[in-house]
Design a protein around this motif. Sequence first.
Motif, mmCIF file in Angstrom:
data_model
loop_
_atom_site.group_PDB
_atom_site.id
_atom_site.type_symbol
_atom_site.label_atom_id
_atom_site.label_comp_id
_atom_site.label_asym_id
_atom_site.label_seq_id
_atom_site.Cartn_x
_atom_site.Cartn_y
_atom_site.Cartn_z
ATOM 1 N N ILE A 65 29.982 -12.651 74.257
ATOM 2 C CA ILE A 65 29.619 -13.515 75.171
ATOM 3 C C ILE A 65 29.375 -14.975 74.383
ATOM 4 O O ILE A 65 29.881 -15.917 75.087
ATOM 5 C CB ILE A 65 28.357 -13.548 76.070
ATOM 6 C CG1 ILE A 65 28.572 -12.134 76.929
ATOM 7 C CG2 ILE A 65 27.802 -14.685 76.777
ATOM 8 C CD1 ILE A 65 27.458 -11.600 77.484
ATOM 9 N N THR A 66 29.060 -15.064 73.138
ATOM 10 C CA THR A 66 28.965 -16.224 72.431
ATOM 11 C C THR A 66 30.247 -16.745 72.017
ATOM 12 O O THR A 66 30.689 -17.793 72.133
ATOM 13 C CB THR A 66 27.852 -16.003 71.277
ATOM 14 O OG1 THR A 66 28.312 -14.845 70.360
ATOM 15 C CG2 THR A 66 26.596 -15.928 71.724
ATOM 16 N N LEU B 261 37.197 -10.765 66.581
ATOM 17 C CA LEU B 261 36.891 -9.939 67.899
ATOM 18 C C LEU B 261 37.773 -8.612 67.967
ATOM 19 O O LEU B 261 38.764 -8.770 67.691
ATOM 20 C CB LEU B 261 36.691 -10.524 69.129
ATOM 21 C CG LEU B 261 35.793 -11.801 69.184
ATOM 22 C CD1 LEU B 261 36.003 -12.689 70.895
ATOM 23 C CD2 LEU B 261 34.542 -11.432 69.111
ATOM 24 N N ASP B 262 37.248 -7.389 68.389
ATOM 25 C CA ASP B 262 38.049 -6.403 68.748
ATOM 26 C C ASP B 262 38.482 -6.611 70.106
ATOM 27 O O ASP B 262 38.358 -7.608 70.594
ATOM 28 C CB ASP B 262 37.114 -5.170 68.802
ATOM 29 C CG ASP B 262 36.031 -4.874 69.683
ATOM 30 O OD1 ASP B 262 36.197 -5.380 70.960
ATOM 31 O OD2 ASP B 262 35.095 -4.232 69.395
ATOM 32 N N PRO B 263 39.783 -5.837 70.535
ATOM 33 C CA PRO B 263 40.247 -5.995 71.721
ATOM 34 C C PRO B 263 39.356 -6.052 72.972
ATOM 35 O O PRO B 263 39.782 -6.888 73.795
ATOM 36 C CB PRO B 263 41.307 -4.771 71.833
ATOM 37 C CG PRO B 263 41.421 -4.429 70.261
ATOM 38 C CD PRO B 263 40.295 -4.833 69.612
ATOM 39 N N GLU B 264 38.353 -5.318 73.195
ATOM 40 C CA GLU B 264 37.641 -5.395 74.379
ATOM 41 C C GLU B 264 36.703 -6.752 74.219
ATOM 42 O O GLU B 264 36.457 -7.394 75.343
ATOM 43 C CB GLU B 264 36.475 -4.245 74.322
ATOM 44 C CG GLU B 264 37.413 -2.769 74.650
ATOM 45 C CD GLU B 264 37.897 -2.377 73.503
ATOM 46 O OE1 GLU B 264 37.582 -2.835 72.431
ATOM 47 O OE2 GLU B 264 38.623 -1.353 73.758
ATOM 48 N N GLN B 265 36.163 -7.022 73.240
ATOM 49 C CA GLN B 265 35.616 -8.392 72.921
ATOM 50 C C GLN B 265 36.405 -9.555 73.334
ATOM 51 O O GLN B 265 36.027 -10.508 73.883
ATOM 52 C CB GLN B 265 34.836 -8.434 71.538
ATOM 53 C CG GLN B 265 33.807 -7.585 71.360
ATOM 54 C CD GLN B 265 33.247 -7.485 70.038
ATOM 55 O OE1 GLN B 265 34.091 -7.601 69.103
ATOM 56 N NE2 GLN B 265 32.194 -6.891 69.810
ATOM 57 N N ARG B 266 37.730 -9.450 72.875
ATOM 58 C CA ARG B 266 38.753 -10.622 73.117
ATOM 59 C C ARG B 266 38.828 -10.622 74.245
ATOM 60 O O ARG B 266 39.066 -11.704 74.987
ATOM 61 C CB ARG B 266 39.900 -10.281 72.063
ATOM 62 C CG ARG B 266 40.998 -11.257 72.244
ATOM 63 C CD ARG B 266 42.041 -11.126 71.341
ATOM 64 N NE ARG B 266 41.528 -10.969 70.012
ATOM 65 C CZ ARG B 266 42.227 -11.709 69.073
ATOM 66 N NH1 ARG B 266 43.283 -12.341 69.374
ATOM 67 N NH2 ARG B 266 41.670 -11.481 67.639
ATOM 68 N N ALA B 267 39.059 -9.667 75.334
ATOM 69 C CA ALA B 267 39.058 -9.814 76.850
ATOM 70 C C ALA B 267 38.011 -10.481 77.489
ATOM 71 O O ALA B 267 38.291 -11.123 78.118
ATOM 72 C CB ALA B 267 39.504 -8.359 77.170
ATOM 73 N N VAL B 268 36.771 -10.137 76.821
ATOM 74 C CA VAL B 268 35.629 -10.991 77.476
ATOM 75 C C VAL B 268 36.023 -12.474 77.162
ATOM 76 O O VAL B 268 35.601 -13.260 78.161
ATOM 77 C CB VAL B 268 34.336 -10.411 77.030
ATOM 78 C CG1 VAL B 268 33.071 -11.255 77.375
ATOM 79 C CG2 VAL B 268 34.014 -8.874 77.496
ATOM 80 N N ALA C 180 32.205 -20.407 72.923
ATOM 81 C CA ALA C 180 32.679 -21.024 71.966
ATOM 82 C C ALA C 180 34.065 -21.333 72.079
ATOM 83 O O ALA C 180 34.540 -22.490 71.692
ATOM 84 C CB ALA C 180 32.219 -20.496 70.467
ATOM 85 N N TYR C 181 34.748 -20.265 72.187
ATOM 86 C CA TYR C 181 36.248 -20.466 72.612
ATOM 87 C C TYR C 181 36.650 -21.391 73.767
ATOM 88 O O TYR C 181 37.510 -22.252 73.516
ATOM 89 C CB TYR C 181 36.888 -19.055 73.089
ATOM 90 C CG TYR C 181 38.258 -18.790 73.368
ATOM 91 C CD1 TYR C 181 39.164 -19.132 72.433
ATOM 92 C CD2 TYR C 181 38.819 -18.658 74.572
ATOM 93 C CE1 TYR C 181 40.524 -19.052 72.674
ATOM 94 C CE2 TYR C 181 39.957 -18.676 75.114
ATOM 95 C CZ TYR C 181 40.951 -19.008 74.108
ATOM 96 O OH TYR C 181 42.452 -18.851 74.429
#
Length: 82
Positions: free
Chosen positions: A41-42, A12-19, A46-47
């Motif tokens: 979101i997926t 993930l990129d930083p913004e996706q990682r924040a989500v 999963a995380y």
Amino acid sequence: MSPTPDEVLAALDPEQRAVATTLGGPVVVLAGAGTGKTRAITHRIAYAVLSGVYVPQHVLAVTFTARAAGETKYSFRKLLRL
């Protein structure tokens, strides 16, 4: 074998990682088409499952299109190696 929670975040990129790492309460993701909202979101679900924060049987993911539902299902299977 399932990936580790950190392996799920690695893609993930930083913004996706924040989500993906915001696990307490609901999150609103406002972004344009093709920005990776479904992916974020997926990966969040999963995380959380792999981290033991969410029980898989208690997760409900809702999408607004058949295409997004298909992408979500495919992503979960790929991420969790089912």
